[in-house]
Design an enzyme around this catalytic site. Structure first.
Site, mmCIF file in Angstrom:
data_model
loop_
_atom_site.group_PDB
_atom_site.id
_atom_site.type_symbol
_atom_site.label_atom_id
_atom_site.label_comp_id
_atom_site.label_asym_id
_atom_site.label_seq_id
_atom_site.Cartn_x
_atom_site.Cartn_y
_atom_site.Cartn_z
ATOM 1 N N PRO A 43 24.248 56.734 -10.630
ATOM 2 C CA PRO A 43 23.189 57.336 -11.429
ATOM 3 C C PRO A 43 23.685 58.290 -12.514
ATOM 4 C CG PRO A 43 23.231 58.254 -9.207
ATOM 5 C CD PRO A 43 24.135 57.060 -9.206
ATOM 6 N N ASN A 44 23.036 58.170 -13.645
ATOM 7 C CA ASN A 44 23.228 59.045 -14.817
ATOM 8 C C ASN A 44 24.521 58.767 -15.580
ATOM 9 O OD1 ASN A 44 20.785 60.543 -14.347
ATOM 10 N ND2 ASN A 44 21.836 61.448 -12.596
ATOM 11 N N ARG A 95 25.709 63.393 -21.927
ATOM 12 C CA ARG A 95 25.383 64.205 -20.761
ATOM 13 C C ARG A 95 26.460 65.281 -20.552
ATOM 14 N NH1 ARG A 95 26.569 62.077 -14.681
ATOM 15 N NH2 ARG A 95 25.596 63.818 -13.591
ATOM 16 N N TYR A 142 31.814 66.298 -18.778
ATOM 17 C CA TYR A 142 32.176 64.886 -18.660
ATOM 18 C C TYR A 142 32.864 64.313 -19.900
ATOM 19 C CZ TYR A 142 29.182 65.210 -14.567
ATOM 20 O OH TYR A 142 28.638 65.587 -13.361
ATOM 21 N N ASN A 184 32.389 55.246 -8.875
ATOM 22 C CA ASN A 184 31.893 56.572 -9.210
ATOM 23 C C ASN A 184 30.414 56.560 -8.854
ATOM 24 O OD1 ASN A 184 31.046 58.985 -10.189
ATOM 25 N ND2 ASN A 184 32.026 58.791 -12.197
ATOM 26 N N ALA A 210 25.878 61.392 -8.187
ATOM 27 C CA ALA A 210 25.344 62.328 -7.187
ATOM 28 C C ALA A 210 25.096 61.671 -5.835
ATOM 29 C CB ALA A 210 24.066 62.969 -7.715
ATOM 30 N N HIS A 264 27.217 62.692 -2.851
ATOM 31 C CA HIS A 264 26.956 63.898 -2.057
ATOM 32 C C HIS A 264 25.739 63.754 -1.128
ATOM 33 C CE1 HIS A 264 29.725 65.201 -5.085
ATOM 34 N NE2 HIS A 264 28.820 65.091 -6.050
ATOM 35 N N ASP A 278 27.706 53.811 4.904
ATOM 36 C CA ASP A 278 27.575 52.693 5.848
ATOM 37 C C ASP A 278 27.871 51.356 5.182
ATOM 38 O OD1 ASP A 278 26.935 54.401 7.904
ATOM 39 O OD2 ASP A 278 24.797 53.921 7.928
ATOM 40 N N GLU A 326 37.232 56.071 -4.429
ATOM 41 C CA GLU A 326 36.182 56.984 -4.911
ATOM 42 C C GLU A 326 36.694 57.690 -6.153
ATOM 43 O OE1 GLU A 326 35.078 59.905 -1.961
ATOM 44 O OE2 GLU A 326 34.176 61.213 -3.498
ATOM 45 N N HIS A 354 35.808 60.393 -9.521
ATOM 46 C CA HIS A 354 34.948 61.323 -10.256
ATOM 47 C C HIS A 354 35.646 61.723 -11.548
ATOM 48 C CE1 HIS A 354 32.420 61.526 -6.788
ATOM 49 N NE2 HIS A 354 33.520 61.684 -6.070
ATOM 50 N N ILE A 355 34.903 61.765 -12.605
ATOM 51 C CA ILE A 355 35.454 62.161 -13.907
ATOM 52 C C ILE A 355 35.820 63.651 -13.868
ATOM 53 C CG2 ILE A 355 34.825 62.481 -16.348
ATOM 54 C CD1 ILE A 355 32.995 59.961 -15.965
ATOM 55 N N SER A 356 34.917 64.430 -13.312
ATOM 56 C CA SER A 356 35.159 65.876 -13.223
ATOM 57 C C SER A 356 35.847 66.207 -11.903
ATOM 58 C CB SER A 356 33.815 66.623 -13.299
ATOM 59 O OG SER A 356 33.012 66.305 -12.173
ATOM 60 N N ARG A 379 33.629 72.715 -8.763
ATOM 61 C CA ARG A 379 32.258 72.883 -9.250
ATOM 62 C C ARG A 379 31.354 73.458 -8.153
ATOM 63 N NH1 ARG A 379 30.430 67.574 -12.162
ATOM 64 N NH2 ARG A 379 28.802 69.010 -12.860
ATOM 65 N N ARG A 426 28.696 69.754 -4.477
ATOM 66 C CA ARG A 426 29.522 68.607 -4.895
ATOM 67 C C ARG A 426 30.790 68.487 -4.042
ATOM 68 N NH1 ARG A 426 27.059 67.108 -9.751
ATOM 69 N NH2 ARG A 426 26.145 68.903 -10.773
HETATM 70 C C1 DQA Z 1 30.569 62.741 -10.954
HETATM 71 C C2 DQA Z 1 30.432 64.060 -10.195
HETATM 72 C C3 DQA Z 1 29.137 64.110 -9.427
HETATM 73 O O1 DQA Z 1 29.028 65.351 -8.735
HETATM 74 C C4 DQA Z 1 27.963 64.003 -10.379
HETATM 75 O O2 DQA Z 1 26.750 63.999 -9.675
HETATM 76 C C5 DQA Z 1 28.081 62.830 -11.277
HETATM 77 C C6 DQA Z 1 29.376 62.486 -11.836
HETATM 78 C C7 DQA Z 1 31.836 62.716 -11.829
HETATM 79 O O3 DQA Z 1 32.160 61.632 -12.320
HETATM 80 O O4 DQA Z 1 32.472 63.744 -12.060
HETATM 81 O O5 DQA Z 1 27.090 62.194 -11.608
HETATM 82 O O6 DQA Z 1 30.695 61.700 -9.993
#
Ligand code: DQA
Length: 157
Positions: free
Chosen positions: A14-15, A22, A27, A83, A86, A89, A96, A107, A109-111, A116, A120
């Site tokens: 998502p997002n 964003r 990011y 990725n 959210a 979390h 599952d 797994e 994550h960009i950040s 943070r 997270r």
């Molecule tokens: C994220 C970090 C997550 O906490 C956040 O909700 C995202 C992006 C990252 O790529 O850093 O949507 O996965």
């Protein structure tokens, strides 16, 4: 006979369709299309084909992980880079799905989620992931694909 190239499935949750617009301070300025280019170049380097997807819907991501499990069992997948945004979390269902489909998944994550907010810092994916990459910006996707090349699906590292 040259073996059929294995595919890498890159899943974005998502997002992540909003990348570039964003929270650029967190990011960066690169868009999801730029991320796809990074992934395509890394896949070319390692001889993988790329399957790049994004969804804002948890159930869709789960269906795609099941699909990756079938491809992996057929020897057609090198693994998944995920990725989950959210959902990382919050989603016991993604945990599952990864466990149930027995997919080789990194797994990502960009950040640096650990630098943070507290919410997270828990991940439902980490216990069922092969490994975790966080904080390397969009180049992290290339690092994750390199990791799949070094630790093929099925290897017991
Ligand atoms: C994220 C970090 C997550 O906490 C956040 O909700 C995202 C992006 C990252 O790529 O850093 O949507 O996965």
């Amino acid at each position: 006979m040259t073996p059929h190239p294995k595919s890498v499935l890159v899943l974005n949750g998502p997002n992540l369709n909003l990348l570039g617009r964003r929270e650029p301070a967190v990011y960066g300025a690169q868009t999801l299309a730029d991320v796809e280019t990074v992934c395509r170049e890394a896949c070319r380097t390692y001889g993988f084909t790329l399957d790049f997807r994004q969804s804002n819907h948890e159930g869709v991501l789960i269906d795609w992980i099941h699909e990756a499990g079938v491809a992996q069992a057929a020897g057609m997948s090198a693994g998944v880079v995920c990725n989950a945004g959210a959902y990382t979390h919050t989603s016991a269902a993604l945990h599952d799905a990864i466990k149930g489909a027995a997919v080789h998944l990194i797994e990502l994550h960009i950040s640096n989620v650990h630098a943070r907010e507290a919410f997270r810092q828990h991940s439902w994916l980490s216990p069922v992931a092969q490994g975790v990459l966080a904080g390397f910006g969009v180049n992290g996707y290339a690092l994750a694909i390199a990791a799949l090349a070094m630790q093929p699906a099925g290897s017991k590292q």
